[in-house]
Enzyme design. Structure first.
Site, PDB file in Angstrom:
ATOM      1  CB  CYS A 115      -0.957  -0.011   1.195  1.00 24.14           C
ATOM      2  SG  CYS A 115      -2.204   1.240   1.077  1.00 24.14           S
ATOM      3  CD  GLN A 116       1.360   4.755   3.369  1.00 21.28           C
ATOM      4  OE1 GLN A 116       2.188   5.549   2.941  1.00 21.28           O
ATOM      5  NE2 GLN A 116       0.200   5.151   3.825  1.00 21.28           N
TER       6      GLN A 116
END
Ligand code: PLP
Lengths: 409, 142
Positions: free
Chosen positions: B51-52
């Site tokens: 995600c990040q």
């Protein structure tokens, strides 16, 4: 600097969390786009409610239930006034923006959208204002169309008219972009859509805390927002809808409170707004939200917004002095949200180091993947400011970013 | 060196740094020093979605020992990836499955390996164990 800045020290005292430290440093909270902090009056309202009134609403014969119901309905009136809606029956309590949009996508979609019809959203929407419409389109065999934005992050409003066809059933657009900060010309957009008899839903998650909202002046058909982004509690949100639409829409969820009579042969539904409030409502959240709105009003909505704009301009100017820093979202009319990237440094790395310095920002795609794809980047670092933030905190962010550059250089 | 001796030597190295900034500076250097994964492997097949930040991981079994190669698009994440590889690569599947990764905690970087940070590292460690498990199963069948 405005006279508002002289009040900030006192305002900050209203927010208990702002005095905490992280990693031994005073917290700089710049993640207000994700959620805002809560003033003490909101916390007190919730505690008092549980301590002295709590009872289920609309149900009991007893005194507490009557008082509880009264508080809940008083909260509805506070919201009505805040949005300048015509009637309290047009104010529906939900669990948040996402739930409000899903409600419309289902209940409006069930009645008005059929195979081959079209729904329009924009390229800068939060996933919460994309996915419910995609689900609707899949269910109905309808088509989703997208109004694009330009390099500054401004919607290409001049293209809207050409996107609308006789098959367009609804347009859903955000008031303020949570990634770019862009304040969209929603009044103009609504006017264009209405010229073609297309109703408009405004995603007010970010817009609701940026100046005075007047749904009648805007002529918005629906306006959705979340309590937690406007200094209120989590788990409570609002859907404003014009009565003429709400009356024609089918219920979204079934349950207690939303019915008039139930038999196995046929159930008839309660009147507005209860038709859309199935099950035990978050009445304490509603009271907390009303307290938050009253607090926001007492601070001064216009003054707070003007101060946030000053702070935004200051932060923009200071950040741009940093070599290799690029701001994503460069239109002139912006809410206090700054997304930026540093040349050759991943947003996550920047966020990690800022975190260690006690500065809370958000990194990533901010639930707006199409916006990130538009700019062909890995995400952004986003600082979103509120009226309780200060010039000194902006300075700490700028120093922090300079330090990041040094560490990764 | 045993797996735990490698962990202990990392803890020793990091004990020289007394503030967080030096520790992160060290991670950044480690991240920069880790050679990038083969461009051909920077694909979805090897991607661990965090995600990040993105993490790519591949593993091979050579002479009964697991060889890991990994990469990340974020340097701090990549620094941690490099430490995890140092500890877990060139070990038997059993050693990997038995490993107790205590060094991360001891060097004060625990927050980087927490499920509350969506940087892909927790998923990467899980994936490394999955590879070990798969290689072990294959070995037992052969
Ligand atoms: C523009 C916008 N729309 C919708 C949402 C979703 O709000 P919630 O998660 O409170 O339902 C957000 C919150 O991140 C937002 O910024």
């Amino acid at each position: 600097m405005s006279s508002f800045s002289s009040k900030i020290a006192d305002i900050r005292k209203d927010f208990p969390i702002l005095s905490r430290e992280v990693y031994g440093k005073p917290l700089v909270y710049f993640d207000n786009g994700a959620t805002t902090q809560k003033p003490k009056v909101v916390l007190d309202t919730i505690e008092k409610f549980y301590n002295s009134i709590n009872a289920n609403i609309h149900r009991g014969v007893h005194k507490l239930s009557a008082e509880s119901t009264e508080e809940y309905e008083k909260a509805r009136e506070v919201i009505r006034e805040f949005l300048n809606a015509e009637k309290t029956s047009e104010i529906i309590f939900t669990s948040g923006t996402t739930a409000s949009i899903n409600l419309v996508a289902f209940s409006f979609g069930e009645v008005f959208v059929k195979s081959g019809d079209e729904v329009i959203v924009t390229e800068m929407e939060h996933h919460s204002n994309i996915v419910p419409w995609q689900l609707l389109c899949e269910r109905k065999g309808a088509n989703l169309k997208v109004l694009p934005f330009d390099e500054n992050g401004e919607l290409k409003v001049d293209m809207l008219e050409s996107l609308i066809t006789p098959k367009t059933r609804i347009l859903s657009v955000t008031h303020v972009s949570n990634t770019l900060g862009t304040v969209n010309p929603i009044k103009q957009i609504i006017e264009i859509a209405h010229r073609h008899n297309v109703p408009v839903l405004i995603d007010g998650a970010q817009g609701v805390k940026h100046g005075i909202i007047d749904v009648q002046d805007l002529d918005a058909d629906f306006y959705a927002f979340s309590g937690h982004k406007i200094y209120g509690p989590t788990g409570i949100g609002v859907l404003y809808g014009k009565e003429k639409w709400l009356n024609q829409m089918v219920p979204w969820q079934g349950g207690g409170d939303m019915i008039a009579t139930v038999s196995f042969a046929k159930t008839t539904f309660n009147e507005l707004p209860f038709k859309f409030e199935a099950g035990t409502a978050n009445y304490i959240g509603a009271a907390g939200l009303a307290a938050a709105i009253n607090y926001y009003k007492s601070v001064g909505i216009e003054q707070a917004t003007a101060y946030e704009t000053e702070l935004l301009n200051y932060a923009t100017k200071k950040l741009l002095e940093i070599d290799g820093l690029r701001i994503i979202g460069t239109t002139t009319d912006k809410a206090s949200i700054i997304s930026f990237i540093l040349k050759d440094i991943h947003p996550y790395d920047t966020g990690m180091i800022l975190d260690k310095m006690g500065i809370a920002v958000r990194t990533g795609n901010h639930c707006t993947q199409p916006v990130i794809d538009h700019f062909e980047i890995d995400g952004t670092v986003r600082a979103s400011l509120a009226f309780y933030n200060t010039y000194e905190e902006v300075d700490r962010l700028v120093e922090g970013v300079a330090k990041v550059k040094e560490m990764f250089g | 060196m045993t797996l735990n001796e490698v962990q202990d030597s990392i803890v020793d190295d990091f004990s020289l740094f007394d503030d967080w900034m030096d520790r992160y500076q060290q991670l950044i250097e480690l991240g920069k020093d880790l050679p990038p994964i083969d461009e051909k492997k920077r694909t979805d097949q090897y991607l661990i979605k965090g995600c990040q930040s993105k993490v790519w991981l591949d593993a091979d079994l050579v002479d009964g020992k697991v060889q890991f190669t990994a990469d990340s698009d974020a340097i701090i994440t990549k620094g941690i990836v490099s430490l995890l590889i140092k500890v877990l690569t060139n070990r038997t599947p059993q050693e990997i499955l038995d490993a107790d990764l205590y060094f991360i905690d001891k060097i004060g970087l625990k927050e980087n390996l927490s499920p509350t940070r969506s940087n892909g590292l927790v998923a990467m460690v899980k994936q490394m164990r999955m590879y070990a498990l798969a290689f072990q199963a294959k070995g037992n069948n052969a």
